[in-house]
Design a protein around this motif. Structure first.
Motif, PDB file in Angstrom:
ATOM      1  N   SER A  22      -4.267  38.679  34.123  1.00  0.00           N
ATOM      2  CA  SER A  22      -4.289  39.856  34.969  1.00  0.00           C
ATOM      3  C   SER A  22      -4.341  39.604  36.452  1.00  0.00           C
ATOM      4  O   SER A  22      -3.139  40.015  37.489  1.00  0.00           O
ATOM      5  N   SER A  23      -4.869  38.460  36.500  1.00  0.00           N
ATOM      6  CA  SER A  23      -4.572  38.149  37.904  1.00  0.00           C
ATOM      7  C   SER A  23      -3.789  37.191  39.008  1.00  0.00           C
ATOM      8  O   SER A  23      -3.537  37.102  40.258  1.00  0.00           O
ATOM      9  N   LEU A  24      -2.929  36.544  37.983  1.00  0.00           N
ATOM     10  CA  LEU A  24      -1.500  36.307  38.580  1.00  0.00           C
ATOM     11  C   LEU A  24      -0.163  37.533  39.046  1.00  0.00           C
ATOM     12  O   LEU A  24      -0.330  38.375  38.371  1.00  0.00           O
ATOM     13  N   ASP A  25       0.413  37.171  40.097  1.00  0.00           N
ATOM     14  CA  ASP A  25       1.319  37.822  40.572  1.00  0.00           C
ATOM     15  C   ASP A  25       2.344  37.707  39.639  1.00  0.00           C
ATOM     16  O   ASP A  25       3.165  36.369  39.203  1.00  0.00           O
ATOM     17  N   PRO A  26       2.843  38.926  38.795  1.00  0.00           N
ATOM     18  CA  PRO A  26       3.754  38.886  37.886  1.00  0.00           C
ATOM     19  C   PRO A  26       4.774  38.194  38.558  1.00  0.00           C
ATOM     20  O   PRO A  26       6.076  37.864  37.808  1.00  0.00           O
ATOM     21  N   ALA A  27       5.217  38.153  40.196  1.00  0.00           N
ATOM     22  CA  ALA A  27       6.766  37.530  40.162  1.00  0.00           C
ATOM     23  C   ALA A  27       6.110  35.533  40.083  1.00  0.00           C
ATOM     24  O   ALA A  27       6.975  35.247  40.247  1.00  0.00           O
ATOM     25  N   ASN A  28       4.667  35.053  39.762  1.00  0.00           N
ATOM     26  CA  ASN A  28       5.270  33.729  40.063  1.00  0.00           C
ATOM     27  C   ASN A  28       4.597  33.103  38.627  1.00  0.00           C
ATOM     28  O   ASN A  28       4.483  31.974  38.633  1.00  0.00           O
ATOM     29  N   ARG A  29       3.849  34.237  38.273  1.00  0.00           N
ATOM     30  CA  ARG A  29       2.844  33.382  36.573  1.00  0.00           C
ATOM     31  C   ARG A  29       4.457  33.090  36.108  1.00  0.00           C
ATOM     32  O   ARG A  29       5.309  33.517  35.292  1.00  0.00           O
ATOM     33  N   PRO A  30       3.936  32.134  35.520  1.00  0.00           N
ATOM     34  CA  PRO A  30       5.146  31.791  34.650  1.00  0.00           C
ATOM     35  C   PRO A  30       5.180  32.342  32.749  1.00  0.00           C
ATOM     36  O   PRO A  30       3.593  32.879  32.479  1.00  0.00           O
ATOM     37  N   CYS A  31       6.139  31.730  31.921  1.00  0.00           N
ATOM     38  CA  CYS A  31       5.845  33.001  30.864  1.00  0.00           C
ATOM     39  C   CYS A  31       5.135  32.035  30.158  1.00  0.00           C
ATOM     40  O   CYS A  31       5.804  30.482  29.890  1.00  0.00           O
ATOM     41  N   LEU A  32       5.069  32.786  28.490  1.00  0.00           N
ATOM     42  CA  LEU A  32       3.643  31.503  28.289  1.00  0.00           C
ATOM     43  C   LEU A  32       5.043  32.173  26.234  1.00  0.00           C
ATOM     44  O   LEU A  32       5.557  33.295  26.468  1.00  0.00           O
ATOM     45  N   LEU A  33       5.258  30.947  26.192  1.00  0.00           N
ATOM     46  CA  LEU A  33       6.293  30.687  24.288  1.00  0.00           C
ATOM     47  C   LEU A  33       5.385  29.952  24.159  1.00  0.00           C
ATOM     48  O   LEU A  33       4.861  28.532  24.103  1.00  0.00           O
ATOM     49  N   SER A  34       5.084  30.292  22.654  1.00  0.00           N
ATOM     50  CA  SER A  34       4.174  29.356  21.467  1.00  0.00           C
ATOM     51  C   SER A  34       5.115  28.861  20.630  1.00  0.00           C
ATOM     52  O   SER A  34       6.069  29.297  19.789  1.00  0.00           O
ATOM     53  N   LEU A  35       4.820  27.603  20.167  1.00  0.00           N
ATOM     54  CA  LEU A  35       5.530  26.701  19.371  1.00  0.00           C
ATOM     55  C   LEU A  35       4.614  25.995  18.059  1.00  0.00           C
ATOM     56  O   LEU A  35       3.567  25.917  18.401  1.00  0.00           O
ATOM     57  N   ASP A  36       5.366  26.646  16.441  1.00  0.00           N
ATOM     58  CA  ASP A  36       5.261  25.943  15.829  1.00  0.00           C
ATOM     59  C   ASP A  36       5.890  25.346  14.703  1.00  0.00           C
ATOM     60  O   ASP A  36       7.647  25.534  14.419  1.00  0.00           O
ATOM     61  N   CYS A  37       5.977  23.800  14.000  1.00  0.00           N
ATOM     62  CA  CYS A  37       6.298  23.321  13.798  1.00  0.00           C
ATOM     63  C   CYS A  37       6.153  22.970  11.913  1.00  0.00           C
ATOM     64  O   CYS A  37       5.353  22.760  11.903  1.00  0.00           O
ATOM     65  N   GLU A  38       7.162  22.466  11.679  1.00  0.00           N
ATOM     66  CA  GLU A  38       6.880  22.238   9.692  1.00  0.00           C
ATOM     67  C   GLU A  38       7.364  21.144   9.622  1.00  0.00           C
ATOM     68  O   GLU A  38       8.015  20.454  10.253  1.00  0.00           O
ATOM     69  N   MET A  39       7.059  19.841   8.654  1.00  0.00           N
ATOM     70  CA  MET A  39       6.997  18.396   8.539  1.00  0.00           C
ATOM     71  C   MET A  39       6.875  18.258   7.232  1.00  0.00           C
ATOM     72  O   MET A  39       6.250  18.155   6.646  1.00  0.00           O
ATOM     73  N   CYS A  40       7.719  17.281   7.288  1.00  0.00           N
ATOM     74  CA  CYS A  40       7.595  16.929   6.072  1.00  0.00           C
ATOM     75  C   CYS A  40       7.648  14.950   5.997  1.00  0.00           C
ATOM     76  O   CYS A  40       7.503  14.276   7.108  1.00  0.00           O
ATOM     77  N   GLU A  41       7.391  14.303   4.310  1.00  0.00           N
ATOM     78  CA  GLU A  41       6.756  12.728   4.620  1.00  0.00           C
ATOM     79  C   GLU A  41       8.887  12.303   4.460  1.00  0.00           C
ATOM     80  O   GLU A  41       9.582  12.674   3.245  1.00  0.00           O
ATOM     81  N   THR A  42       9.421  11.223   5.133  1.00  0.00           N
ATOM     82  CA  THR A  42       9.906  10.739   4.746  1.00  0.00           C
ATOM     83  C   THR A  42       9.940   9.379   4.640  1.00  0.00           C
ATOM     84  O   THR A  42       9.166   8.935   4.927  1.00  0.00           O
ATOM     85  N   ALA A  43      10.837   8.706   4.003  1.00  0.00           N
ATOM     86  CA  ALA A  43      10.772   7.416   4.000  1.00  0.00           C
ATOM     87  C   ALA A  43      10.451   6.353   4.867  1.00  0.00           C
ATOM     88  O   ALA A  43      10.636   5.420   5.750  1.00  0.00           O
ATOM     89  N   THR A  44      11.285   7.122   6.596  1.00  0.00           N
ATOM     90  CA  THR A  44      10.793   6.377   7.890  1.00  0.00           C
ATOM     91  C   THR A  44       9.969   7.465   8.524  1.00  0.00           C
ATOM     92  O   THR A  44       9.906   6.400   9.951  1.00  0.00           O
TER      93      THR A  44
END
Length: 330
Positions: free
Chosen positions: A4-26
Motif C-alpha cells: 500500500s506504500s508504493l505509488d500505484p503508478a509505479n508499483r510493479p504488477c505481481l503474477l504468480s506461476l506454478d508448473c507441473e512436471m513429469c519424468e522423461t527419458a531426457t
C-alpha cells in the motif's frame, strides 16, 4: 515496505506461476502444464504442454496427469515460453514457490522474482525450505488441499500469491517452529532409499545388508522411479539395520538421519544411493540438522568447560598452603 506504500503508478504488477512436471527419458523435470494468476487470484494463463521425449513417469499422484488427460495436447514448451514472455513484459514481478524448478522447466530467466520458499524458515533446520502447504497452514491458517489430493497449478499459484500479499501487509515472519507431525507407526519399520541408479535391481540393494547381523528387509516400490522403501518386520529392526550400514551418518534437510552408500554388486556396482530413516528423533517428521546439532554440542561443551574451570578454581583455593609470617625480634 508494504504494497500500500508504493505509488500505484509505479508499483510493479505481481503474477504468480506454478508448473507441473513429469519424468522423461531426457529430463527428470519435463514441463507438462502451467498456470499463472494475478493479484486478484484470477487465472490469466493455463496450458497443458506436450512433453518433449518419451514419458517415463507422469507422477500422477502429484500432477494428476495421465495418458488420457494428455491425449490431444499440442502446445509445446516453445508455446509456453512465448506466452510467459508476453506476460512478463513491463514492470512485472514473478511470484512462485520453489520457483527455480518452474523457471528451469520453462528455460526462462526473469530478473524480478519472489520465491515464497525463501520467505520463511524453520528453527534449527538451516537447509529446509517449508512446503507450500505448510506455509499456507501456518501463515494463512487454512489447508491448501485435501490430504492425498494431487497438486492443482491454479490453486498453488494462487496460494503463493496470497502468501506474498500477506508478507507485504504483515511483514516476513521470524523463523517458525517446524510442524510437530508424527510419522505413522507403520512407516517407522521402513528405511527410505533414493537416488537409485536406473538399472539397479532389488537384489543389488539387499546385498548391502549381507554383512549385517540384523534382520534383512524386503524391497517395496518401483525402482524405475529411482526410489522406494526397505521394509522390516519391526521398527527396531530398521533402526539396527541402519546403524550397522557402513558410511558416515548425516542429516537431510528435514533433520532425518541418512547415509550415502556404494552398491557392491550388479551392473551398478560402485554407484551411490542414499538410505535414510523415515523419521527424526521421537518419530517426528522434522528434526534438527547437523549444523544445529553441532551448535548445541558446542554450547554444551562450553557450559561444561565453565563449570570445570570453576571447580578447579575452588579446589586450588582450598589447597593453597597457609602463608607463614616471620617476625624478627627488635
Amino acid at each position: 515496505m508494504s504494497s500500500s506504500s508504493l505509488d500505484p503508478a509505479n508499483r510493479p504488477c505481481l503474477l504468480s506461476l506454478d508448473c507441473e512436471m513429469c519424468e522423461t527419458a531426457t529430463s527428470s523435470r519435463e514441463l507438462i502444464g502451467l498456470s499463472v494468476v494475478n493479484e486478484a487470484g484470477s487465472t490469466v494463463l493455463k496450458m497443458l504442454v506436450k512433453p518433449a521425449g518419451k514419458v517415463l513417469n507422469y507422477r500422477t499422484e502429484v500432477t494428476g496427469a495421465t495418458d488420457a488427460t494428455m491425449q490431444g495436447v499440442t502446445y509445446t514448451k516453445r508455446d509456453a515460453q512465448e506466452a510467459m514472455q508476453k506476460l512478463l513484459q513491463g514492470k512485472v514481478v514473478l511470484v512462485g514457490h520453489a520457483l527455480h524448478h518452474d523457471l528451469h522447466a520453462l528455460q526462462l530467466d526473469p530478473t524480478a522474482v519472489i520465491d515464497t520458499a525463501l520467505l520463511c524458515s524453520y528453527k534449527g533446520l538451516s537447509a529446509c525450505t517449508p512446503s507450500l502447504a505448510n506455509l499456507v497452514s501456518q501463515m494463512l491458517g487454512r489447508s491448501l488441499r485435501q490430504e492425498g489430493a494431487p497438486h492443482d497449478c491454479e490453486q498453488d499459484a494462487a496460494a503463493a500469491m496470497q502468501l506474498v500479499k500477506h508478507a507485504l501487509q504483515h511483514g516476513i515472519p521470524p523463523p517458525m517452529d517446524a510442524p510437530e507431525i508424527k510419522v505413522a507407526k507403520e512407516d517407522l519399520r521402513k528405511l527410505f532409499i533414493h537416488g537409485v541408479p536406473q538399472s539397479a535391481q532389488p537384489a543389488d540393494l539387499l546385498q548391502l545388508f549381507e554383512a549385517c547381523t540384523c534382520a534383512h528387509p524386503t524391497v517395496e516400490g518401483d525402482m524405475k522411479e529411482r526410489r522406494g522403501h526397505l521394509v522390516f518386520r519391526h521398527a527396531g529392526d530398521a533402526n539396527e539395520a541402519f546403524k550397522q550400514l557402513p558410511g558416515a551418518q548425516e542429516t537431510d534437510s528435514l533433520g532425518r538421519a541418512q547415509k550415502l552408500l556404494k552398491l557392491t554388486s550388479g551392473s551398478c556396482k560402485g554407484k551411490t544411493i542414499k538410505i535414510r530413516k523415515m523419521a527424526a528423533h521421537g518419530g517426528l517428521a522434522y528434526g534438527k540438522d547437523s549444523n544445529q546439532k553441532l551448535h548445541v554440542m558446542k554450547q554444551q561443551a562450553q557450559r561444561k568447560l565453565k563449570v570445570n574451570k570453576k571447580k578447579l578454581k575452588r579446589k586450588a583455593v582450598k589447597t593453597l598452603p597457609s602463608a607463614k609470617v616471620q617476625v624478627n625480634p627488635v
